[in-house]
Every structure is written in C-alpha cells, then in structure tokens.
Scaffold this active site. Structure first.
Site, PDB file in Angstrom:
ATOM      1  N   MET A 198     -20.629  47.545  -9.908  1.00  0.00           N
ATOM      2  CA  MET A 198     -20.844  46.797  -8.671  1.00  0.00           C
ATOM      3  C   MET A 198     -20.451  47.626  -7.449  1.00  0.00           C
ATOM      4  O   MET A 198     -21.117  47.593  -6.410  1.00  0.00           O
ATOM      5  CB  MET A 198     -20.056  45.484  -8.710  1.00  0.00           C
ATOM      6  CG  MET A 198     -20.336  44.566  -7.558  1.00  0.00           C
ATOM      7  SD  MET A 198     -22.087  44.182  -7.390  1.00  0.00           S
ATOM      8  CE  MET A 198     -22.201  42.626  -8.250  1.00  0.00           C
TER       9      MET A 198
ATOM     10  N   LYS B 299      18.528  29.776 -15.631  1.00  0.00           N
ATOM     11  CA  LYS B 299      18.912  29.863 -17.034  1.00  0.00           C
ATOM     12  C   LYS B 299      20.000  28.854 -17.389  1.00  0.00           C
ATOM     13  O   LYS B 299      19.977  28.253 -18.469  1.00  0.00           O
ATOM     14  CB  LYS B 299      19.383  31.281 -17.352  1.00  0.00           C
ATOM     15  CG  LYS B 299      19.490  31.531 -18.854  1.00  0.00           C
ATOM     16  CD  LYS B 299      19.636  33.006 -19.172  1.00  0.00           C
ATOM     17  CE  LYS B 299      19.745  33.200 -20.675  1.00  0.00           C
ATOM     18  NZ  LYS B 299      19.909  34.621 -21.024  1.00  0.00           N
TER      19      LYS B 299
ATOM     20  N   PHE C 206      20.320  40.960 -12.351  1.00  0.00           N
ATOM     21  CA  PHE C 206      19.366  41.656 -13.203  1.00  0.00           C
ATOM     22  C   PHE C 206      18.097  40.810 -13.368  1.00  0.00           C
ATOM     23  O   PHE C 206      18.167  39.635 -13.686  1.00  0.00           O
ATOM     24  CB  PHE C 206      19.991  41.939 -14.580  1.00  0.00           C
ATOM     25  CG  PHE C 206      19.014  42.599 -15.522  1.00  0.00           C
ATOM     26  CD1 PHE C 206      18.523  43.874 -15.250  1.00  0.00           C
ATOM     27  CD2 PHE C 206      18.571  41.940 -16.655  1.00  0.00           C
ATOM     28  CE1 PHE C 206      17.607  44.476 -16.104  1.00  0.00           C
ATOM     29  CE2 PHE C 206      17.660  42.535 -17.515  1.00  0.00           C
ATOM     30  CZ  PHE C 206      17.180  43.805 -17.238  1.00  0.00           C
ATOM     31  N   GLN C 207      16.964  41.420 -13.134  1.00  0.00           N
ATOM     32  CA  GLN C 207      15.647  40.765 -13.217  1.00  0.00           C
ATOM     33  C   GLN C 207      15.538  39.518 -12.342  1.00  0.00           C
ATOM     34  O   GLN C 207      14.887  38.550 -12.718  1.00  0.00           O
ATOM     35  CB  GLN C 207      15.291  40.448 -14.678  1.00  0.00           C
ATOM     36  CG  GLN C 207      15.076  41.723 -15.477  1.00  0.00           C
ATOM     37  CD  GLN C 207      14.425  41.490 -16.836  1.00  0.00           C
ATOM     38  OE1 GLN C 207      14.606  40.433 -17.438  1.00  0.00           O
ATOM     39  NE2 GLN C 207      13.677  42.469 -17.316  1.00  0.00           N
TER      40      GLN C 207
ATOM     41  N   GLU D 121       1.703  39.297 -19.026  1.00  0.00           N
ATOM     42  CA  GLU D 121       1.804  37.946 -18.468  1.00  0.00           C
ATOM     43  C   GLU D 121       0.603  37.558 -17.607  1.00  0.00           C
ATOM     44  O   GLU D 121       0.240  36.383 -17.541  1.00  0.00           O
ATOM     45  CB  GLU D 121       3.094  37.799 -17.651  1.00  0.00           C
ATOM     46  CG  GLU D 121       4.369  37.773 -18.490  1.00  0.00           C
ATOM     47  CD  GLU D 121       4.924  39.156 -18.782  1.00  0.00           C
ATOM     48  OE1 GLU D 121       4.210  40.155 -18.516  1.00  0.00           O
ATOM     49  OE2 GLU D 121       6.069  39.248 -19.274  1.00  0.00           O
TER      50      GLU D 121
END
Ligand SMILES: Cc1cc2nc3c(=O)[nH]c(=O)nc-3n(C[C@H](O)[C@H](O)[C@H](O)COP(=O)(O)OP(=O)(O)OC[C@H]3O[C@@H](n4cnc5c(N)ncnc54)[C@H](O)[C@@H]3O)c2cc1C
Ligand SMILES: Cc1ncc(C[n+]2csc(CCOP(=O)(O)OP(=O)(O)O)c2C)c(N)n1
Ligand SMILES: [Mg+2]
Lengths: 197, 563
Positions: free
Chosen positions: B475, B161, B111-112, B49
């Site tokens: 770097m 949802k 959940f989540q 993501e």
C-alpha cells in the site's frame, strides 16, 4: 452540505459552559486530555466544590473564534464522569471573575489609585509604601477595564481565577438523572437541545 | 461471602459470562493468574500483549460480547496500547485487566511501574485504577457495562497488587452501578424523526450510508426494510460491510477512497445522505471541501460528538440505529426515483468495465484472483469469517469477497493497524468455534504478529491463513508509485520461507505462485482439519483501483489505466 465550521456559531468571541462533574480522582486530567486531544481552544477553566461533596463544578470559557462550543459540549457530555453540561452564554446568568492585582504606588499616586478602585467597587487588601494589592470581582469586562486603568501605574503582579457562572432564578440544577429504584443504570432521554442540536 | 481481589476479578467475569480471556502473566498480576486455576475460564496465552488486545477485539467483533485481555504492569500494560487504540477507533467492546504495583508504591517509580491509566487515557472509553479491594467488584461491573453499552469501546481496569491479595465481602448482584454522568441517548425525538421523514420522502436522489453502527446495534433487518420500503440505494463503509448482503439489488457496495467509482459519483450527486452509524472518516469523504455538495444530511449516531464533527448535519439524530430506524420505518413512503436508479446504473456499467470487476487478467497471480477463488470455494459450501490485516490485500478483500452473510468481515479500519489480522482471527475463532476463519494478510503485516502462529498451534485453532507475498509494503509502495514518482523508499520487504515457518510451528504450509494452483491449495486448506498457511506469491507491483488520492475530491478518482 456545508463545510464544518471549527468556530462557534453566533457573534460571541467566547462561550461559557458549566459542567457538573463527579468529584473523583483524575476527572480534571480527563477533561484536560480531551481538550488537548480534540484541539479545543479554551480561555479558562475553573473547578470548585458545590454544595454536594460528590460533585464539583467546572466553568469552561471556550475561545469561540477557534472552537465550536457545541462540539466541546457534546464531547464533555459523553464522558463518564461528567454528570451534565450546559452552555450558559445566552442564559441570564451571573458571571464573575476575581483578580488580585499588585500595583505600584507612591505618595503622589496612592490617592488616585484609591479613587479608581472605589469607582470599580474593588478593594484594597494589602498596602505598603510602594505597592498595594487590589481585589476586584465582576464580569470579565469590568475586571479587564480596571486592569487597563491600573496598567499606567505599573502592575507588578496579577492573578485571575477565570470565570465562574450561575444561571439566575430559583431553578436548581443538580444534573442528576432520575433513578429507577434498584440502582441499575438507567437510560434516560437527556435534553437534546442542551447538546446544541 | 469473602473473596480476595484476585478471586473477585474472576467471579465478576463469570457473572458477565466470560468464558475465554487472552493474556500474558507477570509479577503484578500473579495473584489473578493464581486464582484463575479455580475458575472455568479458558486462558489463551498470546505471544505479545498487543495481540491479547487484538484477540479480545476480534472476539468482541465476532461474538457481539465483551472481549477480555489481561496483562501485567509496566511493559505488559504498555504493550496492550495498539490493540486498545484499535478497539477504541473501531468501537469494539473490550475490557482489559492489568496488574499494578502495590498501592503503597504507586508514584514511587517502583519496579515495572507505569502510569497505566495515564498512558491509556486517550485510547480507552474509560479506565480505572483500583487501590482498595472494596471498590473492585463495583469497578468490574461498571467496566463491563461501559464497554458494551452506548458507543462500545475498551475499558481498562488497573488493579494494584495488594488489592489482588486483600479480601472483602463479595455480592455481585447486590452492587448498584451508579453512573450519573453516563446516559447514552437511545432514540430520536419526535421532532427530529418528523423532519427526517419529510426530507426522506421528498428526496429525489437519496443514498443511505450504512456503517459499523448498524452492526453494533443489530439493525440489519431494519436497515434493509427501510431501504426497501423507501426505495433508497445503500452504500456501506469498510466496517459496514456485512450490514446488508452484497448481492442485494439496493446495495451499491463500498464507498470512499477505494470504493467503486459509481458509488462515489452517487454520493457526490445525491440530494440526501442518510448516514446511519458511520462517522464520515476521511477515507470515506475525500476532501470535505467538495464532499456531497448537493446533499442535505441526516446523521444518525449514538455518539453526540460524531454529529457535526466532520460533516454538517441538517438533521442530527442521537440514538441507537435500531431504535431510530424503527421510528422512521412506519412513516417513510415508497418513491420510484426511476431517473436516479437509471443514472446510477449508467455509472455502474462504466465502473464495471473499468475498475473493479475488470480485474487484471494477465498471466501472473493477482490478489483479487485469490480472493475471488476463496469466495467461489466458500460459496459452494459453508460459512466463513474473513479477518483481514491492513494494506492492499485488505482493500482487495473488501472489494472482491462479496459478503453475503452478516458480520463476516473484520479488519482494523480506523487505526489501520498492521499485524491485527492473525490475533483478531484467534479471537474470532474462539467466538465462532464452528465456523471457518480465514486470515488475509500481507507479507508485511503478517510478520508483525507472526509469533501468534505458536498460539494458533498451541490452541489447535483451525485458522486458514493466506499470506499475500508481493515483496513490498504494497500500500505504501502504491502511494510512492502513484503520488511520489515511483521513488520507492523503505518498502521492499523480504520474508522467510513461510511454508517452512508454518511447518516449524506444526502448521500445514503450502505455496501457490501460479493461477492454476490456487483452487487446489484452497481446497486442501479447507479440507485440512487443523490450521494451515498458504504462501501466495503474487504480482509485486499491482495497484488497488479506483483510488481517491489523499486530499482529493471523491469524484476525482484515479481509475484503472486502460490496457
Ligand atoms: C488502508 C485503508 C483504506 C481504507 N479505505 C476505506 C474506504 O475506501 N472506504 C471506507 O469506507 N473505509 C475505508 N477505510 C476504513 C476507514 O478508515 C474507517 O475505519 C471506516 O470508514 C469507518 O467506518 P464506520 O464509520 O462505519 O465505522 P466506525 O468507525 O466503527 O464508526 C461507527 C459509528 O457508529 C456509531 N455507533 C456505534 N454504535 C451505534 C449504535 N448502536 N447506533 C448508532 N450508531 C452507533 C459510532 O458512534 C460511530 O460513529 C480504510 C482503512 C484502511 C486501513
Ligand atoms: C503498524 C503499522 N505500521 C505502518 C503502517 C503503514 N502501512 C499501511 S499499509 C502498509 C503496507 C502493508 O504491507 P503488507 O502487509 O505487505 O500488505 P500489502 O499492502 O502489500 O498487501 C503500511 C506499512 C500501518 N498501517 N500500521
Ligand atoms: Mg506486501
């Protein structure tokens, strides 16, 4: 180029900002998060209702010795949910702090304390044999002074609301921008002076 | 008409002109993914993501439109963070849509479930948690408006949802966006303009510092006209590259930590700084204690909170760069400033000998040589968008490519997030389907988003990837060499055989380790119709010069050691 001063210009040790904010969930979190993220030093922050149910009002006292109030103001201005913000430090404004002070008393000191309270036009709102609760409202300096006077008797507990402020005169500050009629977002020219520029 | 929340997400996007989104599905956003099938929006499945957010960011930078990314609740949403932070720092207009657990479960550690609006608060311009379907369309409209207007930035919409399943009446055009507290200031006041003009016309040694705000405002023409009319040299920030052709005689090129020494000398000697859409990042100023001490500062920025943040502005003008430049333009006057230009030229001769143009010309393969070869090849034919990852190669890409065309160089500037290169190029490639898109990446950063090769392959994007394999996190190694007595700690990095990796993904892979091979592999990559990856095996311990050490003054640059 001069070096940026992290404190505010001027002689004040504190600066008072008033903000009108949309009464929506999370607005206080956003403001608190901003202060933390930008490392702003704030003395007090009060939030309450206004005459409009959609708008709340915040009074923010900035520690001007450590934080540039103009930067606080500009950062608040750009937040989506903040309708308007003003620095009222220099304005003719009414500024009030409210304190509840629970102070020890006994038969001997009760009368003394009552007299003191009278001088400050404070009120006794609760009393028992060995303590009383004093309610005082006023500019911060007055509240501080009473607290100092009561300290020798023994302060058991104290709470202060933090400052609230309102500019004197009949001017009404809605902070609302003009509408363009069709409800689409309008680009208005805000008062740059009010942004400290 | 009645629409479900999931449909409203897409209906709104259709009306905002969204044709492509970058995302990754999961439980809490499944209704939205289900509804997607009924809309002509192209969904690009990324491999992480974070890269959806980077791709949306790259799409936004390359198109000037809002880029959109999608993720599920919990881990999907938290994975977006780095990309959102990048868009926030570099002012890229992005809208992120995330699924959230059902509104009845919010706060129950379902959940989540993650407090996504809480977690993303400091890295978004604004965000929303939508718990009622009736609010959704209005929120979508506001989100797009906020993302692209004023100072652009990322806006996240977290949609429960149950909201995605529920239905309501939908009429996008009838929605009134009312944002009483959101009023970007668009132009300067008469007084500010008058004062600024007086300073400009009186200045003997002025310099324009042109930043990313010029690009965001589309003020390229106005910038060039003002510089020409008033006869003022321009230096650009890293993100201001592409505001004015690098060959323009007034363009001194990049300022700052890895800018050319003569540019920084000019900044330090200037009597007037006209800062346009740039925010005086510390990579630009060096230590503020000694920054531009002879200069008065006119600072033009659309964000009031930028004025006076790092540098005191003698005149601060809050407004859109294009508008403010148009206000200034008719009133500025031409001044010869012969001494000033002669002085800059003298400094420039010295720099040219020493630092940047004077590349290391030994037998080994150096990144600047590769960048220069890509530039030569492209100047011969075509247009190209260069997307750079973060590190030494990024600075060399800025120093050596010499961008002639507008907005052709994208990179993570403010956040400096390694791994941004490939996914930002994926986004840019969708925004500019007819243009060649090159990624310049280091062996470190490339491996951070390497799985996106699968996205490139799946979408058949003809991206050209140049990986500069120096075997180090270059770097950081450079800092350890120059600032910490060459105590190398945690910087040696091994890499897989990138040619084989490319082939495993069905991408043409090539390698060049000798100077003599470079032109050929570049030509071959460019003529190949599909994606290609070139593994450039480069000098391991080369340094980027000049360099302002952290905390040092601009004029105390570390110069390239004389051979
Ligand atoms: C390894 C590394 C090295 C770096 N070295 C350098 C270096 O040597 N030199 C250098 O310059 N940078 C360097 N950078 C990048 C640096 O960190 C900053 O990202 C960069 O300087 C920011 O440029 P900017 O201010 O132009 O753009 P931004 O950070 O994007 O700021 C844009 C400004 O424009 C304003 N703006 C937006 N829209 C408008 C509008 N319509 N009108 C007016 N104003 C607007 C914004 O409010 C903002 O203040 C380096 C980065 C990395 C990772
Ligand atoms: C996500 C992230 N982690 C760490 C850093 C710190 N960092 C900046 S440049 C750099 C080295 C980059 O190495 P590489 O990609 O190989 O490029 P090179 O400098 O070698 O060209 C590192 C580790 C960063 N910018 N971003
Ligand atoms: Mg490397």
């Amino acid at each position: 180029m001069a070096l940026v001063d992290r404190s505010s210009d001027g002689k004040e040790t504190t600066r008072v900002l008033v903000a009108l904010v949309e009464n929506k969930p999370g607005v206080l979190t956003r403001v608190a998060s901003l202060f933390r993220r930008r490392n702003f030093n704030i003395e007090s922050l009060t939030v309450g209702h206004t005459d409009s149910p959609d708008i709340s009002r915040m009074t923010i006292v900035v520690d001007a010795t450590k934080t540039n109030a103009a930067m606080v103001e500009r950062n608040l201005y750009k937040m989506v949910n903040i309708i308007d913000v003003q620095d009222v430090t220099q304005s003719p404004a009414v500024m009030r702090d409210l304190a509840l002070i629970k102070v020890k008393i006994d038969g001997q000191t009760r009368f003394e304390v009552m007299q003191l309270i009278d001088v400050y036009r404070a009120k006794v709102v609760d009393i028992c044999s060995d303590s009383m609760i004093v309610e005082v409202t006023g500019p911060e300096a007055k509240v501080n002074s009473l607290v100092d006077m009561l300290r020798p008797y023994g302060i058991i507990e104290m709470v202060r609301t933090g400052l609230v402020a309102m500019v004197r005169g009949s001017g009404y500050w809605s902070g609302m921008p003009p509408e363009n009629g069709n409800g689409s977002p309008v680009e208005t020219e805000p008062d740059i002076v009010s942004l400290g520029m | 008409m009645k629409r479900t929340g999931a449909q409203i997400v897409w209906e709104s996007m259709m009306r905002e002109g969204v044709a492509v989104v970058f995302g990754y599905p999961g439980g809490a956003i499944m209704p939205v993914y289900d509804a997607l099938l009924d809309y002509p929006v192209h969904h690009v499945l990324v491999r992480h993501e974070e890269n959806a957010a980077f791709a949306a960011d790259g799409y936004a930078r390359a198109s000037g439109r809002v880029g959109v990314c999608l993720a599920t609740s919990g881990p999907g949403a938290t994975n977006l963070l780095t990309g959102l932070a990048d868009a926030m720092m570099d002012s890229a207009p992005v809208v992120a849509i995330t699924g959230q657990v059902a509104s009845s479960l919010v706060g129950s550690d379902a959940f989540q479930e993650t407090d996504v609006t809480g977690v993303t608060l400091p890295v978004t311009k604004h965000n929303y948690l939508v718990t009622r379907v009736e609010e959704l369309a209005g929120v979508m409209k506001e989100a797009f408006h906020i993302a692209r207007s004023g100072r652009p930035g990322p806006v996240l919409v977290d949609v429960c949802k149950d909201v995605q399943f529920a239905s309501t009446d939908f009429d996008y055009d009838a929605i009134q966006v009312r944002l009483p507290g959101y009023r970007p200031v668009m132009r300067g006041t008469e007084e500010q303009i008058e004062e600024a003009v007086a300073l400009i016309n009186a200045s003997q040694r002025p310099i324009i510092l042109a930043g990313h705000g010029i690009i965001l405002s589309g003020a390229h023409d106005e910038l060039q006209s003002l510089a020409e009319k008033a006869h003022i040299p321009i230096s650009t920030t890293l993100l201001g590259i592409g505001t004015i052709p690098e060959s323009h005689p007034l363009n001194l090129r990049m300022m700052g930590m890895h800018g050319e020494a003569y540019v920084n000398q000019a900044v330090q000697a200037a009597d007037l700084i006209l800062a346009l859409g740039m925010r005086f990042d510390d990579r630009v100023t060096g230590t503020l204690r000694t920054y531009a001490q002879n200069a008065q500062v006119i600072h033009v920025d659309i964000d009031p909170a930028e004025i006076g943040k790092n540098v005191v502005a003698d005149i601060g003008i809050v407004g859109d760069a294009k508008n403010v430049l148009a206000q200034l333009l008719p009133r500025v006057e031409y001044q010869e400033r012969a001494d000033w230009f002669a002085q800059i030229d003298e400094w420039r001769q010295d720099t040219t000998r020493r630092d940047i143009l004077n590349r290391e010309e030994d037998a080994s393969l150096h990144v600047p040589f590769v960048i220069d070869q890509i530039r030569r090849s492209i100047n011969g034919s075509g247009q190209v968008t260069i997307v750079s990852d973060v590190g030494q190669h990024q600075m060399w890409a800025a120093q050596y490519f010499r961008h002639e065309r507008r907005n052709r160089f994208f990179t993570s500037g403010g956040l400096g997030s390694m791994g941004c290169g490939l996914p930002m190029a994926v986004g840019a490639s969708f925004a500019r389907p007819d243009e060649e898109v090159w990624v310049i990446a280091g062996d470190g950063g490339f491996q951070m988003s390497l799985p996106e090769l699968a996205t490139v392959a799946q979408e058949r994007l003809p991206i050209k990837i140049a990986v500069m394999r120096n075997g180090y996190l270059g770097m950081v190694r450079q800092w350890q060499e120059l600032l910490l007595g060459k105590r190398y700690s945690g910087v040696a990095i091994s890499s897989p055989d990138f040619v084989k990796v490319a082939e495993a993904y069905g991408i043409l892979g090539m390698r060049a380790s000798e100077k003599s091979q470079v032109a050929e592999v570049i030509a071959e990559a460019r003529s190949h119709p599909g994606p290609t990856l070139i593994d450039f095996v480069v000098e391991q311990e080369a340094n980027v010069y000049p360099m302002v050490e952290p905390g040092k003054a601009l004029h105390e640059m570390l110069r390239r050691p004389l051979a």
